[in-house]
Design an enzyme around this catalytic site. Sequence first.
Site, short mmCIF file in Angstrom:
data_model
loop_
_atom_site.label_atom_id
_atom_site.label_comp_id
_atom_site.label_asym_id
_atom_site.label_seq_id
_atom_site.Cartn_x
_atom_site.Cartn_y
_atom_site.Cartn_z
N GLY A 46 0.82 -1.20 0.00
CA GLY A 46 0.00 0.00 0.00
C GLY A 46 0.85 1.25 0.00
O GLY A 46 2.02 1.22 0.42
N GLN A 51 2.92 9.99 1.41
CA GLN A 51 4.26 9.40 1.43
C GLN A 51 5.12 9.83 0.24
O GLN A 51 6.33 9.68 0.26
CB GLN A 51 4.16 7.86 1.44
CG GLN A 51 3.57 7.31 2.72
CD GLN A 51 3.44 5.81 2.64
OE1 GLN A 51 2.47 5.29 2.15
NE2 GLN A 51 4.46 5.09 3.10
N CYS A 91 6.10 -0.36 6.87
CA CYS A 91 5.72 0.84 6.12
C CYS A 91 6.87 1.24 5.21
O CYS A 91 8.03 1.22 5.63
CB CYS A 91 5.41 1.96 7.11
SG CYS A 91 4.96 3.51 6.34
N LEU A 92 6.56 1.62 3.98
CA LEU A 92 7.61 2.04 3.04
C LEU A 92 8.33 3.29 3.55
O LEU A 92 9.46 3.55 3.16
CB LEU A 92 7.03 2.28 1.65
CG LEU A 92 6.47 1.04 0.94
CD1 LEU A 92 5.90 1.41 -0.42
CD2 LEU A 92 7.54 -0.03 0.80
N HIS A 133 -4.14 1.66 7.82
CA HIS A 133 -2.76 2.17 7.82
C HIS A 133 -2.62 3.34 6.83
O HIS A 133 -2.03 4.38 7.17
CB HIS A 133 -1.81 1.01 7.44
CG HIS A 133 -0.37 1.36 7.33
ND1 HIS A 133 0.59 0.80 8.16
CD2 HIS A 133 0.31 2.19 6.50
CE1 HIS A 133 1.78 1.29 7.83
NE2 HIS A 133 1.64 2.12 6.82
N GLU A 134 -3.20 3.18 5.63
CA GLU A 134 -3.07 4.24 4.61
C GLU A 134 -3.93 5.46 4.94
O GLU A 134 -3.51 6.59 4.71
CB GLU A 134 -3.42 3.70 3.22
CG GLU A 134 -2.64 2.49 2.74
CD GLU A 134 -1.13 2.61 2.86
OE1 GLU A 134 -0.60 3.72 2.88
OE2 GLU A 134 -0.48 1.55 2.96
N HIS A 137 -2.06 7.57 7.19
CA HIS A 137 -1.09 8.41 6.47
C HIS A 137 -1.76 9.69 5.96
O HIS A 137 -1.19 10.78 6.07
CB HIS A 137 -0.51 7.67 5.26
CG HIS A 137 0.66 6.80 5.57
ND1 HIS A 137 1.81 7.27 6.18
CD2 HIS A 137 0.89 5.48 5.32
CE1 HIS A 137 2.68 6.27 6.30
NE2 HIS A 137 2.15 5.17 5.80
NI NI Z 1 2.90 3.23 5.55
#
Ligand code: NI
Length: 185
Positions: A46, A51, A91-92, A133-134, A137
């Site tokens: 995701g 991000q 997480c990226l 989670h997204e 963000h």
């Molecule tokens: Ni993340």
Amino acid sequence: MAILDVVTYPDPRLTRVAEPVKLIDNKIKKLVDDMAETMYDAPGVGLAATQVSELKRIMVIDVSEEKNQLRVFINPEIIKKEGTAVNEEGCLSVPGFYDKVERAETVMVTALDRDGQRFTINASGLLAVCIQHEVDHLDGHVFVEYLSPLKANRIKNKLVKRQREIEREAEVAAPRRRVASSARA
Ligand code: NI
């Protein structure tokens, strides 16, 4: 399409709240496509626009094993949450760190797709985790905030240190690149 730069925690850009998308034009569609390419390239399950330094309420998710079920959520809203479940998350924007986070077990979410069509789904399992989670963000939150202050600080310090190392290496490499490009002139 293009691979976008993913911002790393604790960059303050990750704390900003994204704005709703008013019109899904070609620019937004290109951002969606670039975000998908960036997510698959990473690889991740995701990615939220926050991000990649775009303050727009857009997220892309693909939790399939074959990586062939892209889901695009524009202006997503979680309208129902049920139960609780603890899952390990990564997480990226927090490369190399994983930890357990408690969230709702199932969620009902409504959003617009890439063509501006509204859809509503009930999600459970990894998809439910990913959606929450997204959306976090898009509201300026990173999963690290759910951990103990001790763990959060450890992650923050390690990532800041790693970022400094990357910047130092880039400074060393820069003069070499300048020489190389002038040689080609
Ligand atoms: Ni993340």
